[in-house]
Design a protein around this motif. Structure first.
Motif, short mmCIF file in Angstrom:
data_model
loop_
_atom_site.label_atom_id
_atom_site.label_comp_id
_atom_site.label_asym_id
_atom_site.label_seq_id
_atom_site.Cartn_x
_atom_site.Cartn_y
_atom_site.Cartn_z
N PRO A 1 0.95 -1.33 -0.14
CA PRO A 1 0.18 -0.26 0.49
C PRO A 1 0.42 1.41 -0.58
CG PRO A 1 0.33 -1.43 2.62
CD PRO A 1 0.79 -1.61 1.51
N ASP A 2 2.04 1.07 0.28
CA ASP A 2 3.04 2.56 0.24
C ASP A 2 4.05 2.61 -0.64
OD1 ASP A 2 1.76 2.59 2.92
OD2 ASP A 2 3.69 1.47 4.19
N GLY A 3 3.48 1.79 -1.84
CA GLY A 3 4.51 2.02 -3.02
C GLY A 3 3.63 3.86 -4.11
N PRO A 4 4.79 3.61 -4.55
CA PRO A 4 4.27 4.74 -5.57
C PRO A 4 3.69 4.30 -6.67
CG PRO A 4 6.51 3.61 -5.69
CD PRO A 4 6.08 3.10 -4.95
N TRP A 5 3.76 3.42 -6.41
CA TRP A 5 2.51 2.01 -7.75
C TRP A 5 1.38 1.87 -7.20
CZ3 TRP A 5 2.01 3.15 -12.73
CH2 TRP A 5 1.07 2.48 -13.68
N SER A 6 0.23 2.89 -7.07
CA SER A 6 -1.29 2.86 -6.37
C SER A 6 -1.70 1.86 -6.62
CB SER A 6 -1.59 4.27 -5.94
OG SER A 6 -2.43 4.91 -7.23
N TRP A 7 -2.43 1.15 -5.50
CA TRP A 7 -3.18 -0.04 -5.74
C TRP A 7 -4.63 0.68 -7.00
CZ3 TRP A 7 -8.79 -1.00 -5.84
CH2 TRP A 7 -9.15 -2.14 -5.85
N GLU A 8 -4.81 2.07 -6.79
CA GLU A 8 -6.15 2.53 -7.80
C GLU A 8 -5.15 2.32 -9.32
OE1 GLU A 8 -8.97 3.34 -9.95
OE2 GLU A 8 -8.52 2.88 -7.91
N LEU A 9 -3.70 2.95 -9.66
CA LEU A 9 -2.95 2.41 -10.70
C LEU A 9 -3.08 1.10 -10.83
CD1 LEU A 9 0.06 5.04 -10.42
CD2 LEU A 9 -2.51 5.43 -11.83
N ALA A 10 -2.57 0.32 -10.58
CA ALA A 10 -2.67 -0.93 -10.81
C ALA A 10 -3.83 -1.53 -11.05
CB ALA A 10 -1.97 -1.83 -9.65
N ARG A 11 -4.63 -1.67 -11.03
CA ARG A 11 -6.61 -1.79 -10.67
C ARG A 11 -6.57 -1.38 -12.53
NH1 ARG A 11 -11.53 0.08 -11.37
NH2 ARG A 11 -10.55 1.98 -10.84
N ARG A 12 -6.58 0.21 -12.53
CA ARG A 12 -6.24 0.01 -14.16
C ARG A 12 -5.43 -0.24 -15.32
NH1 ARG A 12 -6.19 6.94 -13.00
NH2 ARG A 12 -7.51 7.18 -11.98
N LEU A 13 -4.63 -0.26 -14.46
CA LEU A 13 -3.75 -1.71 -15.34
C LEU A 13 -4.05 -2.88 -16.46
CD1 LEU A 13 -1.32 -1.07 -17.49
CD2 LEU A 13 0.41 -2.02 -15.80
N ILE A 14 -4.78 -3.89 -14.37
CA ILE A 14 -4.99 -5.13 -15.08
C ILE A 14 -6.20 -5.21 -15.41
CG2 ILE A 14 -5.64 -6.53 -13.40
CD1 ILE A 14 -2.95 -6.54 -13.58
N ASP A 15 -6.98 -4.23 -15.19
CA ASP A 15 -7.66 -3.84 -16.68
C ASP A 15 -8.47 -3.10 -17.54
OD1 ASP A 15 -9.99 -4.06 -13.95
OD2 ASP A 15 -9.72 -1.42 -13.68
N SER A 16 -7.33 -3.36 -17.97
CA SER A 16 -7.04 -3.16 -19.98
C SER A 16 -5.63 -4.28 -20.13
CB SER A 16 -5.78 -1.60 -19.62
OG SER A 16 -4.71 -1.90 -19.31
N ASN A 17 -4.81 -4.64 -19.54
CA ASN A 17 -3.77 -5.81 -19.94
C ASN A 17 -4.45 -6.91 -19.37
OD1 ASN A 17 -2.89 -5.98 -17.09
ND2 ASN A 17 -1.43 -5.55 -17.14
N HIS A 18 -5.53 -7.43 -18.64
CA HIS A 18 -5.96 -8.80 -17.61
C HIS A 18 -4.74 -9.86 -17.67
CE1 HIS A 18 -10.00 -7.91 -19.96
NE2 HIS A 18 -9.14 -6.97 -20.70
#
Length: 413
Positions: A58-75
């Motif tokens: 949770p403390d990473g610069p690549w936030s959970w929300e950014l990761a969620r958006r990427l996962i939604d696009s690349n599955h």
């Protein structure tokens, strides 16, 4: 004469088919790859344990929300997207450490290899910008290891199968698969899996259940024989893919280096030696960089070895020499550039080409050292896993003593 040649070709094809379907080739090589990658990932997770929240949590610069958006696009697959709770992250990280240790030891390998793969993909796909190149190799090999029977030797599964001989070796394997099935069902209901991953995990679970049922109710029947043939085919295909992957890595790396001016004039090696980020031993880096001749030899030697290696696979002597040089090269990268986990990952991948005779000798030497130190001697590997009854976590043996002769995956490749 033509008829004789056709008959000879058919006989050779029949022998090759019988070999590929009748045994899981390269038992020692697959065991070394298993131990190498599980150990590398385990050491990495332990080394970065104090920084885990910044890397993947949770403390990473690549936030959970950014990761969620990427996962939604690349599955991509990651169970860390199921919840942004810090507790869930700690559970996933702890299970990744545990699965790495269990795979390293070879305990219930079929199930722990699936758990290991899930842990690797979950953490790496959560923060895609973390890593040093070795993470890509671990990412791929974690998937390939699921396909292999990598616990035929040097594993707790092999020792347990020999001790208990026949029949199922307890309820730990089915219980572990039951837990994995419950997690899979939860992820499927909540939409945590893409369609492709849902099909893949469902197939793994169904096959494991089928294997257990056949092992329990028809351990010496035709069903078990068919499953063994299918498992051997998948294992051998997985080993072939691993070897092809290593060749592809070196071929592409070498040919890209040839096209780059930095590798032609030697600065590709010289410049990193002057960077603080890649200089854990500044004095050693400065000493190496001060010799133009040594920099030139290492630069051109690296390119030659990487380009030539895939073409030497059918000449054992030359292949073994280049293999040793590549492993020494990665050891040098670990020391000089401070990239130990990248080097360990590449050495573990290279190990798929180690000669069987050398690995057998190495195992014998390790056993001798244990006996001298007073520790219990490990189980012999040559005729392990005999007996018709085994559960999914136990890897059936295939006569690894036969692998020492030329013509097998281990001895030629």
């Amino acid at each position: 004469a033509a008829t004789g040649r056709v008959a000879g070709a058919r006989a050779a094809a029949g022998r090759a088919l019988a070999k590929v379907t009748g045994q899981a080739l390269g038992p020692y090589q697959s065991a070394v790859v298993r131990i190498g990658f599980a150990g590398t990932w385990l050491f990495f997770l332990l080394r970065e344990f104090p920084h885990r929240h910044e890397l993947y949590g949770p403390d990473g610069p690549w936030s959970w929300e950014l990761a969620r958006r990427l996962i939604d696009s690349n599955h991509a697959f990651t169970v860390l997207m199921w919840s942004d709770s810090p507790l869930w992250f700690e559970i996933v990280y702890a299970l990744s450490v545990l699965s790495s240790a269990l795979l390293l030891l070879g305990w219930r390998t079929r199930a722990t290899s699936v758990l290991f793969m899930a842990g690797v993909l979950s953490l790496q796909n959560r923060s895609v910008f973390m890593g040093d190149g070795g993470d890509n190799v671990i990412h791929l090999m974690a998937i390939y290891l699921v396909l292999t029977r990598c616990a035929q030797v040097w594993s707790l599964d092999a020792a347990r199968a020999r001790r208990r001989g026949t029949a199922s070796a307890g309820g730990a394997g089915p219980a572990l698969w039951g837990v994995l099935g419950a997690v899979f069902a939860y992820g499927s209901v909540t939409g945590g899996f893409s369609t492709g991953w849902m099909v893949a995990f469902a197939a793994l679970w169904v096959l494991a259940a089928l294997w257990w049922m056949v092992d329990r109710y028809e351990p010496a029947g035709e069903g078990r024989a068919v499953l063994d043939v299918l498992a051997n085919l998948v294992h051998n295909a997985g080993m072939l893919v691993i070897m092809a992957e290593v060749c592809l890595i070196y071929a592409t790396a070498g040919w890209y280096k040839i096209q780059g001016s930095r590798w032609q004039d030697g600065t590709a090696l010289y410049y990193p030696l002057g960077l603080d980020y890649f200089a854990p031993w500044p004095g050693l880096s400065a000493l190496l960089a001060s010799s133009g001749t040594l920099v030139m030899l290492l630069t051109y030697g690296t390119v030659v070895v990487q380009v030539a290696f895939p073409f030497t696979l059918f000449n054992r002597r030359i292949k073994n020499v280049l293999l040793a040089l590549m492993m020494l090269e990665h050891a040098g990268i670990a020391v000089l550039l401070g990239l130990p986990f990248f080097s360990l990952a590449m050495i573990a991948a290279d190990a798929v080409f180690l000669p069987t005779a050398f690995l057998v000798w190495l195992g014998a030497r390790a056993a001798a050292l244990r006996r001298r130190s007073g520790a219990p001697a490990p189980e012999q590997d040559a005729d392990q896993d005999r007996g018709p009854g085994r559960e999914p976590g136990q890897e059936p043996g295939s006569g690894p003593e036969r692998e020492a002769r030329p013509g097998t995956v281990g001895s030629v490749a």
